[in-house]
Motif scaffolding. Sequence first.
Motif, PDB file in Angstrom:
ATOM      1  N   SER A  15      42.537   2.868   1.615  1.00  0.00           N
ATOM      2  CA  SER A  15      42.475   1.458   2.001  1.00  0.00           C
ATOM      3  C   SER A  15      43.666   1.056   2.869  1.00  0.00           C
ATOM      4  CB  SER A  15      42.429   0.568   0.754  1.00  0.00           C
ATOM      5  OG  SER A  15      41.231   0.768   0.032  1.00  0.00           O
ATOM      6  N   PHE A  16      44.736   1.841   2.778  1.00  0.00           N
ATOM      7  CA  PHE A  16      45.922   1.573   3.602  1.00  0.00           C
ATOM      8  C   PHE A  16      45.569   1.578   5.086  1.00  0.00           C
ATOM      9  CE2 PHE A  16      49.513   3.339   6.065  1.00  0.00           C
ATOM     10  CZ  PHE A  16      50.461   2.360   5.834  1.00  0.00           C
ATOM     11  N   PHE A  47      38.938  -2.830  -4.517  1.00  0.00           N
ATOM     12  CA  PHE A  47      37.588  -2.671  -5.072  1.00  0.00           C
ATOM     13  C   PHE A  47      36.479  -2.490  -4.024  1.00  0.00           C
ATOM     14  CE2 PHE A  47      40.002  -4.704  -8.476  1.00  0.00           C
ATOM     15  CZ  PHE A  47      39.700  -3.854  -9.534  1.00  0.00           C
ATOM     16  N   LEU A  48      36.417  -3.347  -2.995  1.00  0.00           N
ATOM     17  CA  LEU A  48      35.307  -3.253  -2.037  1.00  0.00           C
ATOM     18  C   LEU A  48      35.350  -1.963  -1.229  1.00  0.00           C
ATOM     19  CD1 LEU A  48      32.823  -4.570  -0.753  1.00  0.00           C
ATOM     20  CD2 LEU A  48      34.353  -5.669   0.895  1.00  0.00           C
ATOM     21  N   TYR A  49      36.472  -1.665  -0.601  1.00  0.00           N
ATOM     22  CA  TYR A  49      36.561  -0.451   0.219  1.00  0.00           C
ATOM     23  C   TYR A  49      36.399   0.822  -0.620  1.00  0.00           C
ATOM     24  CZ  TYR A  49      38.439  -3.722   3.700  1.00  0.00           C
ATOM     25  OH  TYR A  49      38.619  -4.778   4.564  1.00  0.00           O
ATOM     26  N   LEU A  88      30.795  -4.765  -7.949  1.00  0.00           N
ATOM     27  CA  LEU A  88      30.608  -5.971  -8.754  1.00  0.00           C
ATOM     28  C   LEU A  88      31.935  -6.689  -8.993  1.00  0.00           C
ATOM     29  CD1 LEU A  88      28.799  -7.827 -10.442  1.00  0.00           C
ATOM     30  CD2 LEU A  88      29.126  -6.273 -12.380  1.00  0.00           C
ATOM     31  N   ILE A  89      32.988  -5.927  -9.285  1.00  0.00           N
ATOM     32  CA  ILE A  89      34.311  -6.527  -9.504  1.00  0.00           C
ATOM     33  C   ILE A  89      34.804  -7.204  -8.231  1.00  0.00           C
ATOM     34  CG2 ILE A  89      36.737  -6.061 -10.050  1.00  0.00           C
ATOM     35  CD1 ILE A  89      35.742  -3.747 -11.823  1.00  0.00           C
ATOM     36  N   TYR A 108      29.077  -7.203   3.498  1.00  0.00           N
ATOM     37  CA  TYR A 108      29.823  -6.011   3.890  1.00  0.00           C
ATOM     38  C   TYR A 108      29.412  -4.820   3.032  1.00  0.00           C
ATOM     39  CZ  TYR A 108      33.725  -2.890   4.959  1.00  0.00           C
ATOM     40  OH  TYR A 108      34.481  -1.805   5.343  1.00  0.00           O
ATOM     41  N   GLY A 109      29.311  -5.053   1.721  1.00  0.00           N
ATOM     42  CA  GLY A 109      28.955  -3.969   0.814  1.00  0.00           C
ATOM     43  C   GLY A 109      27.575  -3.412   1.082  1.00  0.00           C
TER      44      GLY A 109
END
Length: 296
Positions: A15-16, A47-49, A88-89, A108-109
Amino acid sequence: MFSLSSWKHLRIPFSFYLLPVFIFALAFTPNHNPERMLLVFLSLHLFLYPSSNGYNSYFDKDEGSIGGLKNPPKVNKGLYYLSLAFFLIAIVLAALINPSFAGMVIVYGLVSMAYSHPSIRLKKMPYISWLVAGFFQGCFTFCMAYAGLSDFGFEVLTRSHVLIPGLLTSLMLWGSYPLTQVYQHEEDAKRGDITLSLKLGIKGTFLFASIWFLVAGVAFAWFFLDRNQSWAFYGFLIAMTPVLLYFLLWFSFVKKNPEKYTNYAWAMWMNRISAIALNVFFFWYFLENTQILQVI
């Protein structure tokens, strides 16, 4: 149920490499709020990425190196459920800001799921996947982060002062995206995934990236100079110098021996150098553009 191998496939540290877009959006946010900053950061980067990484890994079932994992372990059903739990989180955290931001996280997800899911598998469509990945990881993410940070909604997608800097990030990603595929030709071809890099060929991928990097550089220069921010223009040039030098060095080696130098290690160092340079530049730009240090 959630094995260590499943957690590895989330590739949370990766994610960085997407952090520059968040920081750039932060530089234009009119309503800075520490709680929203934390919620947006956690929702997207923790969480998303990772959810997207894990979900795509589950359906790709890569045996060779992928971004952030040189030797990816075999996937299992637990990875599928873990990626959905993380998704979900991410939505729940986003909803703590407002429903519209949560909706953007969902969009996005779902788009990221379509990238590898066998019923759609955008990855098989070279130009469409290139456009979609560059737009959603760049412009849409910028708008999404801006909306969450500012407590706005989907209306930001119609605002030129948000769309223009967002599109600048997409220009950079449209240049770098094929480079992330350049060492995966054999495995992609085996699965029947005709990626843009595979279609362009190794040298064609580098030439294609060169053109888009030039377009992105000119666009950023116009953007900063149009805002009378010559200091940002020169700062951007300094930040991009090591990235450009590494890219040219890599390309020169590839032209001499494509098989030897088109590999995971060279591609990941390209990612690292560009991510570090952009994170440092955009954080400095955030401090200067908002003059937040003077307020503190």
